[in-house]
Design a protein around this motif. Structure first.
Motif, PDB file in Angstrom:
ATOM      1  N   LEU A 102       0.803  -1.307   0.105  1.00  0.00           N
ATOM      2  CA  LEU A 102       0.135  -0.208   0.094  1.00  0.00           C
ATOM      3  C   LEU A 102       0.784   1.418   0.001  1.00  0.00           C
ATOM      4  CD1 LEU A 102      -2.691  -1.238   2.841  1.00  0.00           C
ATOM      5  CD2 LEU A 102      -2.849  -1.186   0.110  1.00  0.00           C
ATOM      6  N   ASP A 103       2.276   1.143   0.072  1.00  0.00           N
ATOM      7  CA  ASP A 103       2.815   2.483   0.281  1.00  0.00           C
ATOM      8  C   ASP A 103       2.590   3.405   1.185  1.00  0.00           C
ATOM      9  OD1 ASP A 103       5.462   3.495  -0.558  1.00  0.00           O
ATOM     10  OD2 ASP A 103       4.377   4.601  -2.146  1.00  0.00           O
ATOM     11  N   LEU A 104       2.236   2.916   2.357  1.00  0.00           N
ATOM     12  CA  LEU A 104       1.590   3.793   3.574  1.00  0.00           C
ATOM     13  C   LEU A 104       2.974   4.539   4.236  1.00  0.00           C
ATOM     14  CD1 LEU A 104      -1.206   1.897   5.331  1.00  0.00           C
ATOM     15  CD2 LEU A 104      -1.367   3.758   3.702  1.00  0.00           C
ATOM     16  N   PRO A 105       2.923   5.745   4.457  1.00  0.00           N
ATOM     17  CA  PRO A 105       3.890   6.445   5.422  1.00  0.00           C
ATOM     18  C   PRO A 105       3.548   5.883   6.848  1.00  0.00           C
ATOM     19  CG  PRO A 105       2.043   7.884   4.912  1.00  0.00           C
ATOM     20  CD  PRO A 105       1.894   6.784   3.987  1.00  0.00           C
ATOM     21  N   LEU A 106       4.877   5.299   7.463  1.00  0.00           N
ATOM     22  CA  LEU A 106       4.712   5.119   8.899  1.00  0.00           C
ATOM     23  C   LEU A 106       5.062   6.123   9.751  1.00  0.00           C
ATOM     24  CD1 LEU A 106       6.838   1.759   8.225  1.00  0.00           C
ATOM     25  CD2 LEU A 106       4.327   2.261   8.163  1.00  0.00           C
ATOM     26  N   ILE A 107       4.336   6.281  10.818  1.00  0.00           N
ATOM     27  CA  ILE A 107       4.542   7.167  11.951  1.00  0.00           C
ATOM     28  C   ILE A 107       5.194   6.148  13.153  1.00  0.00           C
ATOM     29  CG2 ILE A 107       3.665   8.459  13.560  1.00  0.00           C
ATOM     30  CD1 ILE A 107       1.612   9.394  11.157  1.00  0.00           C
ATOM     31  N   ILE A 108       6.524   6.073  13.480  1.00  0.00           N
ATOM     32  CA  ILE A 108       6.974   5.158  14.391  1.00  0.00           C
ATOM     33  C   ILE A 108       6.974   5.847  15.724  1.00  0.00           C
ATOM     34  CG2 ILE A 108       8.812   3.839  14.935  1.00  0.00           C
ATOM     35  CD1 ILE A 108       7.562   3.172  12.261  1.00  0.00           C
ATOM     36  N   VAL A 109       6.256   5.181  16.428  1.00  0.00           N
ATOM     37  CA  VAL A 109       5.992   6.043  17.976  1.00  0.00           C
ATOM     38  C   VAL A 109       6.793   5.392  19.142  1.00  0.00           C
ATOM     39  CG1 VAL A 109       4.117   7.109  19.393  1.00  0.00           C
ATOM     40  CG2 VAL A 109       3.784   7.016  17.120  1.00  0.00           C
ATOM     41  N   ALA A 139      10.750   2.122   3.172  1.00  0.00           N
ATOM     42  CA  ALA A 139       9.693   2.763   4.215  1.00  0.00           C
ATOM     43  C   ALA A 139       9.831   4.181   4.316  1.00  0.00           C
ATOM     44  CB  ALA A 139       9.781   2.099   5.426  1.00  0.00           C
ATOM     45  N   ASN A 140       8.954   4.897   4.218  1.00  0.00           N
ATOM     46  CA  ASN A 140       8.901   6.435   4.330  1.00  0.00           C
ATOM     47  C   ASN A 140       8.325   6.699   5.810  1.00  0.00           C
ATOM     48  OD1 ASN A 140       8.301   5.973   1.312  1.00  0.00           O
ATOM     49  ND2 ASN A 140       9.389   7.975   1.678  1.00  0.00           N
ATOM     50  N   ALA A 141       9.338   6.882   6.731  1.00  0.00           N
ATOM     51  CA  ALA A 141       8.918   6.903   8.144  1.00  0.00           C
ATOM     52  C   ALA A 141       9.512   8.017   9.005  1.00  0.00           C
ATOM     53  CB  ALA A 141       9.553   5.638   8.883  1.00  0.00           C
ATOM     54  N   ILE A 142       8.335   8.587   9.995  1.00  0.00           N
ATOM     55  CA  ILE A 142       8.946   9.665  10.675  1.00  0.00           C
ATOM     56  C   ILE A 142       9.158   8.835  12.052  1.00  0.00           C
ATOM     57  CG2 ILE A 142       6.628  10.370  11.277  1.00  0.00           C
ATOM     58  CD1 ILE A 142       8.435  13.243  11.307  1.00  0.00           C
ATOM     59  N   GLN A 157      -0.101  15.419   9.241  1.00  0.00           N
ATOM     60  CA  GLN A 157       1.091  15.977   8.219  1.00  0.00           C
ATOM     61  C   GLN A 157       1.409  14.756   7.117  1.00  0.00           C
ATOM     62  OE1 GLN A 157       4.831  17.026   9.800  1.00  0.00           O
ATOM     63  NE2 GLN A 157       5.794  17.577   8.073  1.00  0.00           N
ATOM     64  N   PHE A 158       1.200  13.626   7.635  1.00  0.00           N
ATOM     65  CA  PHE A 158       1.712  12.476   6.608  1.00  0.00           C
ATOM     66  C   PHE A 158       0.604  11.549   6.081  1.00  0.00           C
ATOM     67  CE2 PHE A 158       5.631  13.684   9.259  1.00  0.00           C
ATOM     68  CZ  PHE A 158       6.307  14.069   8.295  1.00  0.00           C
ATOM     69  N   ASN A 159       0.534  11.424   4.658  1.00  0.00           N
ATOM     70  CA  ASN A 159      -0.557  10.744   4.358  1.00  0.00           C
ATOM     71  C   ASN A 159       0.099  10.148   2.997  1.00  0.00           C
ATOM     72  OD1 ASN A 159      -0.888  12.758   1.862  1.00  0.00           O
ATOM     73  ND2 ASN A 159      -1.709  13.892   3.666  1.00  0.00           N
ATOM     74  N   LEU A 160      -0.681   9.510   1.965  1.00  0.00           N
ATOM     75  CA  LEU A 160      -0.390   8.891   0.763  1.00  0.00           C
ATOM     76  C   LEU A 160      -0.031  10.014  -0.202  1.00  0.00           C
ATOM     77  CD1 LEU A 160      -3.390   6.740   0.468  1.00  0.00           C
ATOM     78  CD2 LEU A 160      -0.981   5.950   0.670  1.00  0.00           C
ATOM     79  N   LYS A 161      -0.215  11.225  -0.059  1.00  0.00           N
ATOM     80  CA  LYS A 161       0.508  12.318  -1.118  1.00  0.00           C
ATOM     81  C   LYS A 161       1.867  13.276  -0.296  1.00  0.00           C
ATOM     82  CE  LYS A 161      -3.820  12.819  -3.624  1.00  0.00           C
ATOM     83  NZ  LYS A 161      -4.917  13.545  -3.577  1.00  0.00           N
ATOM     84  N   ASN A 162       1.837  13.031   1.144  1.00  0.00           N
ATOM     85  CA  ASN A 162       2.841  13.704   1.678  1.00  0.00           C
ATOM     86  C   ASN A 162       3.361  12.649   2.594  1.00  0.00           C
ATOM     87  OD1 ASN A 162       4.441  15.900   2.338  1.00  0.00           O
ATOM     88  ND2 ASN A 162       3.105  16.304   4.209  1.00  0.00           N
ATOM     89  N   LYS A 163       4.718  12.231   2.341  1.00  0.00           N
ATOM     90  CA  LYS A 163       5.448  11.252   3.047  1.00  0.00           C
ATOM     91  C   LYS A 163       6.504  11.659   3.846  1.00  0.00           C
ATOM     92  CE  LYS A 163       3.601   7.631   0.082  1.00  0.00           C
ATOM     93  NZ  LYS A 163       3.872   6.563  -1.189  1.00  0.00           N
ATOM     94  N   PRO A 164       6.984  11.186   4.654  1.00  0.00           N
ATOM     95  CA  PRO A 164       8.294  11.421   5.457  1.00  0.00           C
ATOM     96  C   PRO A 164       9.091  11.460   4.229  1.00  0.00           C
ATOM     97  CG  PRO A 164       7.245  10.104   6.816  1.00  0.00           C
ATOM     98  CD  PRO A 164       6.185  10.152   5.734  1.00  0.00           C
ATOM     99  N   LYS A 165      10.245  12.120   3.909  1.00  0.00           N
ATOM    100  CA  LYS A 165      11.473  12.017   2.960  1.00  0.00           C
ATOM    101  C   LYS A 165      12.102  10.834   3.109  1.00  0.00           C
ATOM    102  CE  LYS A 165      10.081  16.029   1.675  1.00  0.00           C
ATOM    103  NZ  LYS A 165       8.742  16.218   0.924  1.00  0.00           N
TER     104      LYS A 165
END
Length: 183
Positions: A102-109, A139-142, A157-165
């Protein structure tokens, strides 16, 4: 195609539904933050977008339901606690499907931290599925602490159109100052 506006929250259940024995307590806290109406923390919980499953459900039924939930998500929040890396079942599946399919951005908490300024130093906490995708840069992850303000910011901030760099993105010291975490 389903509207992908949900936040999928993954956590290590540690084989139990007893909150003090697993990271479900952090998931429940996120739900409590959302339920409060006196501030602007709110998420659309992907787990609420499909019917519930029981602990006694067949593994394939659970897998199908998790895929449905991930498919209606704009991002995945992965709660990393002390035992997350030992999960060999659902956490790896959720990470693999979210990133590879799914190419989801990850928010690692991360639980137990006030701020994260060097995510690679926390690699000893990562489950293998996450470590592999960070190392191969798929992975695109913050990476953030389990704190309300950075979590709210990352989810918004982060979604399918705006991912962590990158796979090792993190908020700056200045951002933590605006969150009220650092002085």
């Amino acid at each position: 195609m389903a509207y992908r506006n949900g936040t999928y929250i993954a956590f290590h259940a540690n084989g139990t539904n007893v909150p003090i024995d697993s990271d479900i307590k952090y998931y429940n806290l996120i739900k409590a933050w959302t339920a409060k109406t006196d501030d602007d923390f709110a998420i659309i919980n992907s787990h609420d977008k499909t019917s519930a499953v029981r602990d006694t459900s067949l593994k394939e039924t659970l897998r199908r339901r998790l895929k449905e939930r991930l498919s209606v998500s704009k991002n995945l929040v992965l709660i990393i606690g002390e035992t997350t890396k030992y999960d060999t079942d659902w956490i790896p599946f959720e990470i693999e499907y979210a990133v590879d399919n799914l190419d989801l951005p990850l928010i690692i908490v991360y639980t137990g931290f006030d701020y994260i300024l060097s995510p690679s130093e926390l690699s000893n906490l990562w489950p293998k599925a996450l470590k592999d995708r960070i190392e191969n840069k798929t992975a695109n992850a913050i990476h953030i602490p389990f704190k309300k303000e950075p979590l709210k910011e990352a989810i918004n901030q982060f979604n399918l159109k705006n991912k962590p760099k990158t796979s090792l993105s993190y908020y700056s010291r200045e951002a933590y100052k605006t969150f009220g975490i650092l002085k």
